[in-house]
Design a protein around this motif. Structure first.
Motif, mmCIF file in Angstrom:
data_model
loop_
_atom_site.group_PDB
_atom_site.id
_atom_site.type_symbol
_atom_site.label_atom_id
_atom_site.label_comp_id
_atom_site.label_asym_id
_atom_site.label_seq_id
_atom_site.Cartn_x
_atom_site.Cartn_y
_atom_site.Cartn_z
ATOM 1 N N LEU A 35 -3.636 9.975 0.545
ATOM 2 C CA LEU A 35 -3.971 9.489 1.884
ATOM 3 C C LEU A 35 -3.106 10.244 2.890
ATOM 4 O O LEU A 35 -1.962 9.871 3.149
ATOM 5 C CB LEU A 35 -3.732 7.980 1.991
ATOM 6 N N ASN A 36 -3.668 11.326 3.425
ATOM 7 C CA ASN A 36 -2.909 12.201 4.304
ATOM 8 C C ASN A 36 -3.182 11.930 5.775
ATOM 9 O O ASN A 36 -4.235 11.385 6.148
ATOM 10 C CB ASN A 36 -3.231 13.668 4.005
ATOM 11 N N ASN A 37 -2.231 12.336 6.614
ATOM 12 C CA ASN A 37 -2.372 12.329 8.063
ATOM 13 C C ASN A 37 -2.878 10.993 8.590
ATOM 14 O O ASN A 37 -2.244 9.976 8.379
ATOM 15 C CB ASN A 37 -3.229 13.518 8.496
ATOM 16 N N SER A 38 -4.028 10.941 9.256
ATOM 17 C CA SER A 38 -4.466 9.700 9.898
ATOM 18 C C SER A 38 -4.806 8.595 8.908
ATOM 19 O O SER A 38 -4.942 7.427 9.293
ATOM 20 C CB SER A 38 -5.677 9.968 10.801
ATOM 21 N N ALA A 79 -2.753 7.696 6.653
ATOM 22 C CA ALA A 79 -1.464 7.041 6.402
ATOM 23 C C ALA A 79 -1.115 6.179 7.612
ATOM 24 O O ALA A 79 -0.810 6.692 8.683
ATOM 25 C CB ALA A 79 -0.383 8.087 6.154
ATOM 26 N N ARG A 80 -1.180 4.859 7.419
ATOM 27 C CA ARG A 80 -1.023 3.925 8.527
ATOM 28 C C ARG A 80 0.076 2.908 8.213
ATOM 29 O O ARG A 80 0.351 2.597 7.054
ATOM 30 C CB ARG A 80 -2.332 3.169 8.776
ATOM 31 N N THR A 81 0.654 2.360 9.253
ATOM 32 C CA THR A 81 1.706 1.356 9.079
ATOM 33 C C THR A 81 1.202 0.120 8.350
ATOM 34 O O THR A 81 1.940 -0.490 7.569
ATOM 35 C CB THR A 81 2.299 0.969 10.443
ATOM 36 N N ASP A 82 -0.054 -0.272 8.570
ATOM 37 C CA ASP A 82 -0.529 -1.487 7.902
ATOM 38 C C ASP A 82 -0.548 -1.335 6.383
ATOM 39 O O ASP A 82 -0.457 -2.333 5.654
ATOM 40 C CB ASP A 82 -1.891 -1.932 8.431
ATOM 41 N N LEU A 83 -0.638 -0.099 5.882
ATOM 42 C CA LEU A 83 -0.610 0.120 4.438
ATOM 43 C C LEU A 83 0.790 -0.042 3.865
ATOM 44 O O LEU A 83 0.959 -0.082 2.634
ATOM 45 C CB LEU A 83 -1.161 1.506 4.101
ATOM 46 N N TRP A 84 1.796 -0.128 4.723
ATOM 47 C CA TRP A 84 3.188 -0.368 4.317
ATOM 48 C C TRP A 84 3.632 -1.787 4.661
ATOM 49 O O TRP A 84 4.784 -2.147 4.421
ATOM 50 C CB TRP A 84 4.119 0.626 5.007
ATOM 51 N N THR A 85 2.754 -2.598 5.222
ATOM 52 C CA THR A 85 3.128 -3.905 5.742
ATOM 53 C C THR A 85 2.760 -5.012 4.773
ATOM 54 O O THR A 85 1.609 -5.138 4.352
ATOM 55 C CB THR A 85 2.449 -4.167 7.099
ATOM 56 N N ASP A 86 3.756 -5.827 4.434
ATOM 57 C CA ASP A 86 3.570 -6.953 3.528
ATOM 58 C C ASP A 86 3.115 -8.180 4.319
ATOM 59 O O ASP A 86 3.522 -8.366 5.469
ATOM 60 C CB ASP A 86 4.897 -7.248 2.823
ATOM 61 N N PRO A 87 2.277 -9.042 3.727
ATOM 62 C CA PRO A 87 1.831 -10.248 4.436
ATOM 63 C C PRO A 87 2.971 -11.141 4.918
ATOM 64 O O PRO A 87 2.800 -11.895 5.887
ATOM 65 C CB PRO A 87 0.964 -10.969 3.397
ATOM 66 N N SER A 88 4.118 -11.075 4.273
ATOM 67 C CA SER A 88 5.257 -11.870 4.732
ATOM 68 C C SER A 88 5.851 -11.339 6.029
ATOM 69 O O SER A 88 6.663 -12.024 6.664
ATOM 70 C CB SER A 88 6.350 -11.904 3.659
#
Length: 288
Positions: free
Chosen positions: A76-79, A81-90
């Motif tokens: 998953l390159n460039n656009s 790669a998003r912050t929501d893919l690193w964000t936990d529901p907590s």
């Protein structure tokens, strides 16, 4: 080169041990973020090598897939790669928390590699990674977004400046990456700034190949360390290992590998592995 380590043990109740690596699925996600400063992109210098290193990392795991030794690899390159893919529901509302999204989120994989820009704040006790689109937040931060290992993630390899700062670790900033029941055990990163160029592609290729069976932490430091005599711009790779005892954490650092991930028990402490005396820009000189 003198390898050193420091240890923090946290006060927390020990929980049931997690399943060994052999019982887990084997999936890798790579994120190469090379394009910055354009329409819809985050602000930083564009570096084409970021996607090339991601390709090297993914390429080795694709060879394992072809040999029947791994299950899946996603890039998953460039656009993408998003912050929501690193964000936990907590750490955020469901619409913005997609770290377990199938074939995309960091916690949907067992092993993650990312090459991007990064930074840190001692005052806020955090590091951050710059993402490829401003559709979401541009920085995925270790405290505001990440809580790793509640899905499958066990190892993260982070080629980004200031992504493993010693003082942030000393102040407890990276504790927020895990809970005691987390399956996450290793954050390979950098203290201070790290240099970039095609040589990174070469050492990433060596590192990923040589860490199949063991040395997944130690090999990272061996390959990514670079000493610049008399100047404070060394490359200072570090390996932060989370686990219940120092012995378990050392075993993962020295003898853990992609296909032999050592159990480290409840994540009630961490050990910070580094090269003594390494002196980077944008970071204090590491202890001798």
């Amino acid at each position: 080169m003198r390898l050193r380590n420091q240890t923090q043990q946290w006060t927390a109740a020990a929980l049931a041990l997690l399943l060994p690596a052999a019982a887990l699925a084997n999936e890798t996600h790579v994120y190469g973020i090379a394009n910055f400063g354009g329409a819809g992109q985050c602000n930083a210098d564009s570096h084409s090598v970021h996607t090339k290193t991601a390709a090297e990392f993914a390429g080795y795991f694709n060879s394992l897939v072809s040999s029947g030794l791994w299950s899946d690899v996603r890039t998953l390159n460039n656009s993408s790669a998003r912050t929501d893919l690193w964000t936990d529901p907590s750490k955020g509302p469901a619409a913005d928390a997609k770290d377990t999204q199938a074939n995309a989120g960091v916690d949907d994989a067992d092993v993650v590699f990312v090459h991007t820009h990064g930074g840190h704040s001692e005052a806020s006790q955090r590091s951050w990674l710059v993402m490829g689109t401003n559709a979401d937040e541009c920085a995925a931060t270790t405290d505001l977004h990440m809580n790793l290992g509640n899905g499958k993630l066990n190892i993260a390899v982070v080629k980004a400046c200031q992504s493993g700062d010693l003082q942030v670790w000393k102040d407890g900033g990276y504790r927020q990456l895990v809970t005691s029941s987390s399956g996450f055990s290793m954050w390979n990163a950098f203290h201070g700034d790290s240099s970039c160029g095609n040589f990174v592609k070469r050492y990433v290729k060596r590192y990923v190949k040589n860490s199949r069976g063991d040395g997944v932490g130690e090999n990272w430091i061996d390959e990514a360390y670079d000493w610049d005599l008399g100047k404070n711009n060394d490359d200072c790779p570090v390996s932060i290992v989370f686990g219940q005892t120092k012995a378990q954490r050392v075993a993962m650092y020295e003898f853990g590998g992609w296909r032999d991930r050592k159990p480290t028990g409840s994540k009630t402490g961490s050990t910070y592995f580094f090269v003594g005396g390494c002196d980077p820009s944008s970071g204090q000189k590491l202890p001798e």
